[in-house]
Every structure is written in structure tokens, then in C-alpha cells.
Write a protein that holds these residues in place. Structure first.
Motif, PDB file in Angstrom:
ATOM      1  N   CYS A   1       4.542  -7.911   0.143  1.00 27.51           N
ATOM      2  CA  CYS A   1       4.174  -8.197  -1.247  1.00 27.51           C
ATOM      3  C   CYS A   1       3.193  -9.362  -1.251  1.00 27.51           C
ATOM      4  N   TYR A   2       2.038  -9.147  -1.909  1.00 26.75           N
ATOM      5  CA  TYR A   2       1.011 -10.176  -1.940  1.00 26.75           C
ATOM      6  C   TYR A   2       0.425 -10.320  -3.337  1.00 26.75           C
ATOM      7  N   ASP A   3      -0.027 -11.545  -3.630  1.00 28.23           N
ATOM      8  CA  ASP A   3      -0.791 -11.814  -4.837  1.00 28.23           C
ATOM      9  C   ASP A   3      -2.211 -11.319  -4.584  1.00 28.23           C
ATOM     10  N   LYS A   4      -2.628 -10.324  -5.323  1.00 26.15           N
ATOM     11  CA  LYS A   4      -3.930  -9.687  -5.075  1.00 26.15           C
ATOM     12  C   LYS A   4      -5.114 -10.573  -5.438  1.00 26.15           C
ATOM     13  N   THR A   5      -4.869 -11.669  -6.145  1.00 31.22           N
ATOM     14  CA  THR A   5      -5.969 -12.546  -6.525  1.00 31.22           C
ATOM     15  C   THR A   5      -6.124 -13.736  -5.582  1.00 31.22           C
ATOM     16  N   THR A   6      -5.064 -14.086  -4.849  1.00 31.20           N
ATOM     17  CA  THR A   6      -5.144 -15.272  -3.995  1.00 31.20           C
ATOM     18  C   THR A   6      -4.804 -15.013  -2.527  1.00 31.20           C
ATOM     19  N   GLU A   7      -4.279 -13.836  -2.195  1.00 35.98           N
ATOM     20  CA  GLU A   7      -3.826 -13.586  -0.830  1.00 35.98           C
ATOM     21  C   GLU A   7      -4.554 -12.418  -0.154  1.00 35.98           C
ATOM     22  N   LEU A   8      -5.840 -12.273  -0.456  1.00 39.46           N
ATOM     23  CA  LEU A   8      -6.617 -11.191   0.151  1.00 39.46           C
ATOM     24  C   LEU A   8      -6.644 -11.305   1.678  1.00 39.46           C
ATOM     25  N   GLY A   9      -6.751 -12.499   2.176  1.00 43.14           N
ATOM     26  CA  GLY A   9      -6.763 -12.701   3.621  1.00 43.14           C
ATOM     27  C   GLY A   9      -5.471 -12.228   4.271  1.00 43.14           C
ATOM     28  N   GLU A  10      -4.346 -12.493   3.634  1.00 42.05           N
ATOM     29  CA  GLU A  10      -3.057 -12.045   4.152  1.00 42.05           C
ATOM     30  C   GLU A  10      -2.950 -10.515   4.138  1.00 42.05           C
ATOM     31  N   ILE A  11      -3.469  -9.910   3.093  1.00 43.62           N
ATOM     32  CA  ILE A  11      -3.457  -8.436   3.009  1.00 43.62           C
ATOM     33  C   ILE A  11      -4.247  -7.851   4.175  1.00 43.62           C
ATOM     34  N   ILE A  12      -5.421  -8.382   4.414  1.00 42.10           N
ATOM     35  CA  ILE A  12      -6.281  -7.875   5.493  1.00 42.10           C
ATOM     36  C   ILE A  12      -5.636  -8.140   6.850  1.00 42.10           C
ATOM     37  N   ARG A  13      -5.049  -9.295   7.058  1.00 37.32           N
ATOM     38  CA  ARG A  13      -4.374  -9.602   8.331  1.00 37.32           C
ATOM     39  C   ARG A  13      -3.211  -8.645   8.571  1.00 37.32           C
ATOM     40  N   THR A  14      -2.468  -8.334   7.530  1.00 37.70           N
ATOM     41  CA  THR A  14      -1.337  -7.404   7.668  1.00 37.70           C
ATOM     42  C   THR A  14      -1.845  -6.037   8.107  1.00 37.70           C
ATOM     43  N   LEU A  15      -2.888  -5.546   7.453  1.00 37.00           N
ATOM     44  CA  LEU A  15      -3.440  -4.230   7.830  1.00 37.00           C
ATOM     45  C   LEU A  15      -3.987  -4.260   9.254  1.00 37.00           C
ATOM     46  N   ALA A  16      -4.638  -5.329   9.635  1.00 33.47           N
ATOM     47  CA  ALA A  16      -5.183  -5.442  10.983  1.00 33.47           C
ATOM     48  C   ALA A  16      -4.071  -5.373  12.030  1.00 33.47           C
ATOM     49  N   GLN A  17      -2.923  -5.924  11.721  1.00 29.22           N
ATOM     50  CA  GLN A  17      -1.793  -5.873  12.647  1.00 29.22           C
ATOM     51  C   GLN A  17      -1.213  -4.475  12.760  1.00 29.22           C
ATOM     52  N   LEU A  18      -1.366  -3.676  11.723  1.00 24.26           N
ATOM     53  CA  LEU A  18      -0.811  -2.326  11.705  1.00 24.26           C
ATOM     54  C   LEU A  18      -1.674  -1.310  12.443  1.00 24.26           C
ATOM     55  N   THR A  19      -2.989  -1.576  12.509  1.00 24.74           N
ATOM     56  CA  THR A  19      -3.898  -0.588  13.093  1.00 24.74           C
ATOM     57  C   THR A  19      -3.936  -0.675  14.601  1.00 24.74           C
TER      58      THR A  19
ATOM     59  N   VAL B   1      -9.172   1.023  10.745  1.00 29.53           N
ATOM     60  CA  VAL B   1      -9.026   1.790   9.506  1.00 29.53           C
ATOM     61  C   VAL B   1     -10.084   2.887   9.526  1.00 29.53           C
ATOM     62  N   SER B   2      -9.630   4.150   9.416  1.00 32.61           N
ATOM     63  CA  SER B   2     -10.573   5.264   9.511  1.00 32.61           C
ATOM     64  C   SER B   2     -11.031   5.777   8.154  1.00 32.61           C
ATOM     65  N   LYS B   3     -10.244   5.508   7.104  1.00 30.29           N
ATOM     66  CA  LYS B   3     -10.634   5.975   5.770  1.00 30.29           C
ATOM     67  C   LYS B   3      -9.886   5.162   4.728  1.00 30.29           C
ATOM     68  N   VAL B   4     -10.556   4.912   3.609  1.00 30.04           N
ATOM     69  CA  VAL B   4      -9.947   4.235   2.468  1.00 30.04           C
ATOM     70  C   VAL B   4     -10.042   5.170   1.279  1.00 30.04           C
ATOM     71  N   THR B   5      -8.906   5.409   0.650  1.00 30.46           N
ATOM     72  CA  THR B   5      -8.840   6.239  -0.540  1.00 30.46           C
ATOM     73  C   THR B   5      -8.450   5.346  -1.705  1.00 30.46           C
ATOM     74  N   GLN B   6      -9.000   5.610  -2.882  1.00 31.65           N
ATOM     75  CA  GLN B   6      -8.719   4.777  -4.050  1.00 31.65           C
ATOM     76  C   GLN B   6      -8.083   5.597  -5.160  1.00 31.65           C
ATOM     77  N   ALA B   7      -7.193   4.930  -5.917  1.00 28.99           N
ATOM     78  CA  ALA B   7      -6.570   5.553  -7.087  1.00 28.99           C
ATOM     79  C   ALA B   7      -6.504   4.514  -8.201  1.00 28.99           C
ATOM     80  N   SER B   8      -6.704   4.988  -9.426  1.00 27.15           N
ATOM     81  CA  SER B   8      -6.677   4.070 -10.568  1.00 27.15           C
ATOM     82  C   SER B   8      -5.493   4.310 -11.498  1.00 27.15           C
ATOM     83  N   SER B   9      -4.619   5.255 -11.150  1.00 29.18           N
ATOM     84  CA  SER B   9      -3.441   5.547 -11.974  1.00 29.18           C
ATOM     85  C   SER B   9      -2.312   6.047 -11.082  1.00 29.18           C
ATOM     86  N   ALA B  10      -1.106   6.061 -11.627  1.00 29.66           N
ATOM     87  CA  ALA B  10       0.046   6.567 -10.869  1.00 29.66           C
ATOM     88  C   ALA B  10      -0.154   8.042 -10.509  1.00 29.66           C
ATOM     89  N   ARG B  11      -0.710   8.802 -11.422  1.00 32.20           N
ATOM     90  CA  ARG B  11      -0.960  10.224 -11.152  1.00 32.20           C
ATOM     91  C   ARG B  11      -1.892  10.381  -9.958  1.00 32.20           C
TER      92      ARG B  11
END
Length: 133
Positions: free
Chosen positions: A115-133, A41-51
């Protein structure tokens, strides 16, 4: 609030930029920090609204986006459909507060690749991204 954090680019490969979008600052910043440690991962951008999501998508051209399905109190898959329609190659990850195969299938029908539960599946989210990079 649009926040960006720059990470070291990976030599010889196109940048792997990830957008993290959630209206909860605590969840967004925690997830962005975890994503920032994923190799490749080379950069992380954050957004707090749809806009802000639209601003980041157009400005930063991320290859993956983690998007809270209820950002700005939008109902479920509306934003997901809009994003996938305009950015079909983007790896779109729906973030929810609820687990379940039926809900995940609903968001996949709206364009989410994962699709992941952001409160209980953080490890799965990170594993998915690791597979993509």
C-alpha cells in the motif's frame, strides 16, 4: 478508457505485465510511464474504472496491479477484496492519497500486498515493482 502500451518482452522469461488503475488520467498516465521504464516490465495496461480493471485482468493476465482504492468511488477495500478473491496470485498494490501504517494495514487486510501513497511514494512503488521483475 482502456489504454495499453507495449514494451519489449524480456527474453526467456514470462511477460511481466502491470495494470495501472486510477480514475485520474494525469496520475494514471504518469504512473504508467514510470512503470514502463522498470527493467523487466514487458507491458503496461491502464484502466480508468472498476469495469475496465476487470476487463484488463481477464484479457491481459497481469502479474501485478496498481489499483486506486477509491476507483469509481468504491469504499476502500471492496474492489481489492474482489480482485484478490478472483486472482490470488496477483501482486496487488493499493494506491491511496494518504500515508499511514494503520491505513496500509487495513488495505492489506483487504488483500493488498503493498500500500502506497500515490502522490508521495512513487519511488517506493517503482522499487517494489523492480524487485518483483
Amino acid at each position: 478508457m482502456v489504454a495499453k502500451s507495449s514494451l519489449k518482452p524480456v527474453d526467456g522469461e514470462p511477460p511481466f505485465i502491470v495494470l495501472v488503475a486510477d480514475d485520474s488520467e494525469a496520475i494514471r498516465t504518469r504512473l504508467a510511464a514510470l512503470v514502463g521504464h522498470v527493467p523487466g516490465v514487458s507491458k503496461v495496461t491502464q484502466a480508468s474504472s472498476a469495469r475496465e480493471v476487470w476487463e484488463c485482468l481477464r484479457r491481459d493476465c497481469p502479474r501485478a496491479a496498481l489499483v486506486d482504492v477509491h476507483l469509481d468511488d468504491r469504499g476502500g477495500g471492496i474492489l481489492l477484496r474482489q480482485i484478490k478473491s478472483e486472482f490470488p496470485a496477483l501482486v496487488l498494490v493499493a494506491l491511496t492519497r494518504y500515508a499511514g501504517a494503520q491505513l496500509a494495514a487495513t488495505y492489506r487486510d483487504c488483500g493488498a500486498d503493498h500500500c502506497y501513497d500515490k502522490t508521495t511514494e512513487l519511488g517506493e512503488i517503482i522499487r517494489t515493482l523492480a524487485q518483483l521483475t
